[in-house]
Design an enzyme around this catalytic site. Structure first.
Site, PDB file in Angstrom:
ATOM      1  N   GLU A  36      30.427  58.092  34.638  1.00  0.00           N
ATOM      2  CA  GLU A  36      29.862  57.003  33.856  1.00  0.00           C
ATOM      3  C   GLU A  36      30.983  56.069  33.394  1.00  0.00           C
ATOM      4  O   GLU A  36      31.922  56.505  32.720  1.00  0.00           O
ATOM      5  CB  GLU A  36      29.124  57.590  32.659  1.00  0.00           C
ATOM      6  CG  GLU A  36      28.132  56.634  32.368  1.00  0.00           C
ATOM      7  CD  GLU A  36      26.790  56.998  31.827  1.00  0.00           C
ATOM      8  OE1 GLU A  36      26.346  58.147  31.941  1.00  0.00           O
ATOM      9  OE2 GLU A  36      26.248  56.088  31.262  1.00  0.00           O
ATOM     10  N   THR A  93      37.146  57.502  44.182  1.00  0.00           N
ATOM     11  CA  THR A  93      36.309  56.334  44.438  1.00  0.00           C
ATOM     12  C   THR A  93      35.297  56.637  45.534  1.00  0.00           C
ATOM     13  O   THR A  93      35.545  57.470  46.399  1.00  0.00           O
ATOM     14  CB  THR A  93      37.148  55.108  44.863  1.00  0.00           C
ATOM     15  OG1 THR A  93      36.275  53.963  44.972  1.00  0.00           O
ATOM     16  CG2 THR A  93      37.830  55.320  46.201  1.00  0.00           C
ATOM     17  N   LYS A  94      34.167  55.892  45.446  1.00  0.00           N
ATOM     18  CA  LYS A  94      33.179  55.966  46.526  1.00  0.00           C
ATOM     19  C   LYS A  94      33.030  54.590  47.188  1.00  0.00           C
ATOM     20  O   LYS A  94      32.046  54.305  47.866  1.00  0.00           O
ATOM     21  CB  LYS A  94      31.823  56.431  45.958  1.00  0.00           C
ATOM     22  CG  LYS A  94      31.889  57.841  45.394  1.00  0.00           C
ATOM     23  CD  LYS A  94      30.556  58.305  44.843  1.00  0.00           C
ATOM     24  CE  LYS A  94      30.689  59.719  44.276  1.00  0.00           C
ATOM     25  NZ  LYS A  94      29.466  60.201  43.612  1.00  0.00           N
ATOM     26  N   ASN A  95      34.006  53.716  46.921  1.00  0.00           N
ATOM     27  CA  ASN A  95      33.959  52.340  47.445  1.00  0.00           C
ATOM     28  C   ASN A  95      34.744  52.269  48.736  1.00  0.00           C
ATOM     29  O   ASN A  95      35.975  52.425  48.748  1.00  0.00           O
ATOM     30  CB  ASN A  95      34.555  51.386  46.384  1.00  0.00           C
ATOM     31  CG  ASN A  95      34.544  49.941  46.841  1.00  0.00           C
ATOM     32  OD1 ASN A  95      35.003  49.626  47.940  1.00  0.00           O
ATOM     33  ND2 ASN A  95      34.020  49.059  46.001  1.00  0.00           N
ATOM     34  N   HIS A 103      45.479  42.115  43.940  1.00  0.00           N
ATOM     35  CA  HIS A 103      45.603  42.792  42.644  1.00  0.00           C
ATOM     36  C   HIS A 103      45.890  44.285  42.866  1.00  0.00           C
ATOM     37  O   HIS A 103      46.658  44.892  42.149  1.00  0.00           O
ATOM     38  CB  HIS A 103      44.322  42.587  41.842  1.00  0.00           C
ATOM     39  CG  HIS A 103      43.057  42.866  42.610  1.00  0.00           C
ATOM     40  ND1 HIS A 103      42.823  42.398  43.882  1.00  0.00           N
ATOM     41  CD2 HIS A 103      41.969  43.584  42.289  1.00  0.00           C
ATOM     42  CE1 HIS A 103      41.642  42.800  44.289  1.00  0.00           C
ATOM     43  NE2 HIS A 103      41.094  43.532  43.370  1.00  0.00           N
ATOM     44  N   GLY A 159      35.536  49.848  50.700  1.00  0.00           N
ATOM     45  CA  GLY A 159      36.551  48.781  50.787  1.00  0.00           C
ATOM     46  C   GLY A 159      37.850  49.228  50.164  1.00  0.00           C
ATOM     47  O   GLY A 159      38.938  49.036  50.721  1.00  0.00           O
ATOM     48  N   ASP A 177      39.908  50.986  38.805  1.00  0.00           N
ATOM     49  CA  ASP A 177      38.784  50.187  38.319  1.00  0.00           C
ATOM     50  C   ASP A 177      39.227  48.737  38.425  1.00  0.00           C
ATOM     51  O   ASP A 177      40.358  48.406  38.034  1.00  0.00           O
ATOM     52  CB  ASP A 177      38.377  50.534  36.889  1.00  0.00           C
ATOM     53  CG  ASP A 177      36.952  50.049  36.627  1.00  0.00           C
ATOM     54  OD1 ASP A 177      36.030  50.535  37.323  1.00  0.00           O
ATOM     55  OD2 ASP A 177      36.753  49.172  35.785  1.00  0.00           O
ATOM     56  N   PHE A 226      36.175  42.878  51.002  1.00  0.00           N
ATOM     57  CA  PHE A 226      34.869  43.329  50.494  1.00  0.00           C
ATOM     58  C   PHE A 226      34.566  42.621  49.179  1.00  0.00           C
ATOM     59  O   PHE A 226      35.363  41.787  48.720  1.00  0.00           O
ATOM     60  CB  PHE A 226      34.861  44.854  50.322  1.00  0.00           C
ATOM     61  CG  PHE A 226      35.773  45.380  49.237  1.00  0.00           C
ATOM     62  CD1 PHE A 226      37.147  45.509  49.455  1.00  0.00           C
ATOM     63  CD2 PHE A 226      35.265  45.751  47.994  1.00  0.00           C
ATOM     64  CE1 PHE A 226      37.981  45.985  48.453  1.00  0.00           C
ATOM     65  CE2 PHE A 226      36.096  46.242  46.994  1.00  0.00           C
ATOM     66  CZ  PHE A 226      37.460  46.360  47.231  1.00  0.00           C
ATOM     67  N   GLY A 227      33.448  42.913  48.573  1.00  0.00           N
ATOM     68  CA  GLY A 227      33.094  42.421  47.231  1.00  0.00           C
ATOM     69  C   GLY A 227      32.984  40.915  47.157  1.00  0.00           C
ATOM     70  O   GLY A 227      32.230  40.274  47.889  1.00  0.00           O
TER      71      GLY A 227
HETATM   72  O1  CZF Z   1      36.186  40.766  46.454  1.00  0.00           O
HETATM   73  C1  CZF Z   1      36.681  41.748  45.960  1.00  0.00           C
HETATM   74  N1  CZF Z   1      37.894  42.152  46.425  1.00  0.00           N
HETATM   75  C2  CZF Z   1      38.538  43.227  45.908  1.00  0.00           C
HETATM   76  O2  CZF Z   1      39.617  43.587  46.356  1.00  0.00           O
HETATM   77  C3  CZF Z   1      37.881  43.914  44.842  1.00  0.00           C
HETATM   78  N2  CZF Z   1      38.206  44.970  44.082  1.00  0.00           N
HETATM   79  C4  CZF Z   1      37.146  45.171  43.239  1.00  0.00           C
HETATM   80  N3  CZF Z   1      36.215  44.246  43.453  1.00  0.00           N
HETATM   81  C5  CZF Z   1      34.929  44.065  42.775  1.00  0.00           C
HETATM   82  O3  CZF Z   1      34.883  44.859  41.625  1.00  0.00           O
HETATM   83  C6  CZF Z   1      33.975  45.930  41.843  1.00  0.00           C
HETATM   84  C7  CZF Z   1      34.714  47.179  41.506  1.00  0.00           C
HETATM   85  O4  CZF Z   1      33.962  47.929  40.652  1.00  0.00           O
HETATM   86  P1  CZF Z   1      34.515  49.401  40.397  1.00  0.00           P
HETATM   87  O5  CZF Z   1      36.001  49.341  40.198  1.00  0.00           O
HETATM   88  O6  CZF Z   1      33.681  50.087  39.374  1.00  0.00           O
HETATM   89  O7  CZF Z   1      34.330  50.049  41.818  1.00  0.00           O
HETATM   90  P2  CZF Z   1      33.025  50.622  42.499  1.00  0.00           P
HETATM   91  O8  CZF Z   1      31.985  50.953  41.475  1.00  0.00           O
HETATM   92  O9  CZF Z   1      32.658  49.692  43.612  1.00  0.00           O
HETATM   93  O10 CZF Z   1      33.590  51.986  43.108  1.00  0.00           O
HETATM   94  P3  CZF Z   1      34.302  53.154  42.277  1.00  0.00           P
HETATM   95  O11 CZF Z   1      35.777  53.028  42.568  1.00  0.00           O
HETATM   96  O12 CZF Z   1      33.987  52.984  40.820  1.00  0.00           O
HETATM   97  O13 CZF Z   1      33.716  54.425  42.896  1.00  0.00           O
HETATM   98  C8  CZF Z   1      33.659  45.985  43.315  1.00  0.00           C
HETATM   99  O14 CZF Z   1      32.387  46.501  43.545  1.00  0.00           O
HETATM  100  C9  CZF Z   1      33.801  44.550  43.690  1.00  0.00           C
HETATM  101  O15 CZF Z   1      32.620  43.886  43.364  1.00  0.00           O
HETATM  102  C10 CZF Z   1      36.621  43.449  44.432  1.00  0.00           C
HETATM  103  N4  CZF Z   1      36.002  42.381  44.995  1.00  0.00           N
HETATM  104 MG    MG Z   2      32.589  51.781  39.659  1.00  0.00          MG
END
Ligand code: CZF
Ligand code: MG
Length: 197
Positions: free
Chosen positions: A41, A8-10, A181, A12, A70, A153-154
């Site tokens: 992708e 992941t690059k997230n 979750h 949070g 995800d 976050f998010g």
């Molecule tokens: O309020 C939130 N609390 C959470 O706990 C949470 N977990 C996921 N999310 C949302 O769902 C997207 C994930 O998308 P996603 O799984 O594709 O991740 P991402 O693209 O940000 O990073 P990566 O893991 O793919 O690198 C994120 O950007 C958030 O908007 C959350 N929002």
């Molecule tokens: Mg993603």
């Protein structure tokens, strides 16, 4: 301490995984710690498919076991949107505030009894030459009317956790990492971690 690579690059997510894996005596590294990693992708139609895509591509690249997450927000009154498009709901820049504004705008005339929603987290564990393991965790709640709280976050500031009056962003990280979750998916993975790392 044993290390686990999360694809992941997230930021949070990295903070939450670091907290939860440290309780198992494991150290987390992520794609934020590695130069020039590919952006996988996310062509899947489900959280599980996208988690598997991310874990399998990175595991193959480095020939080590990899975990990917995800996750997203599923809103009943919006026919499940934003779902797998949660990160980019308001555009490819993945702006959390714009994403929340778009949801609040689309939900502006939805009555209280129809604002149910849930967070979904799919975790995939990919290991070279072995079948990918997938687990899912959920957190039920509803969409609030404004952004409240600054933790997490998010979409956390607009997600009112089920049976409470608090948004996910008003919880401490300890509280969120017990009921989210992601925590619920991790609890399912915990029993199998000794097989994986
Ligand atoms: O309020 C939130 N609390 C959470 O706990 C949470 N977990 C996921 N999310 C949302 O769902 C997207 C994930 O998308 P996603 O799984 O594709 O991740 P991402 O693209 O940000 O990073 P990566 O893991 O793919 O690198 C994120 O950007 C958030 O908007 C959350 N929002
Ligand atoms: Mg993603």
């Amino acid at each position: 301490m044993k290390k686990v690579l999360i694809a992941t690059k997230n930021e949070g997510k990295v903070k939450e995984f670091t907290f939860m894996f440290s309780e198992m005596g494991l150290e987390v590294t992520s794609l934020l710690d590695v130069e020039n990693t590919p952006d996988v992708e996310e062509t899947g139609t489900t959280f599980a498919e996208n988690a598997a895509l991310k874990a399998e591509e990175i595991s193959e690249l480095y020939n080590i076991p990899v975990i990917a997450d995800d996750s997203g927000l599923v809103i009943d009154a919006l026919d499940g949107r934003p779902g797998v498009f949660s990160a980019r709901y308001a555009g490819i820049e993945k702006d959390d505030n714009k994403n929340m504004d778009k949801v609040l705008d689309e939900m502006r005339s939805v009555p209280p009894e129809e604002r149910s929603a849930r967070f979904v987290c799919a975790l995939a564990v990919a290991r070279p030459g072995m079948e990918t393991l997938i687990v899912e965790g959920y957190c039920e709640g509803e969409i609030g009317y404004k952004k409240t709280g600054s933790n997490g976050f998010g979409y956390d500031p607009i997600f009112v956790v089920g049976h409470t009056s608090s948004t996910m962003a008003e919880l401490t990280k300890e509280e969120k990492n017990k009921i989210s979750h992601r925590a619920n998916a991790m609890a399912k993975l915990k029993d199998q971690m000794h097989l994986l790392f």
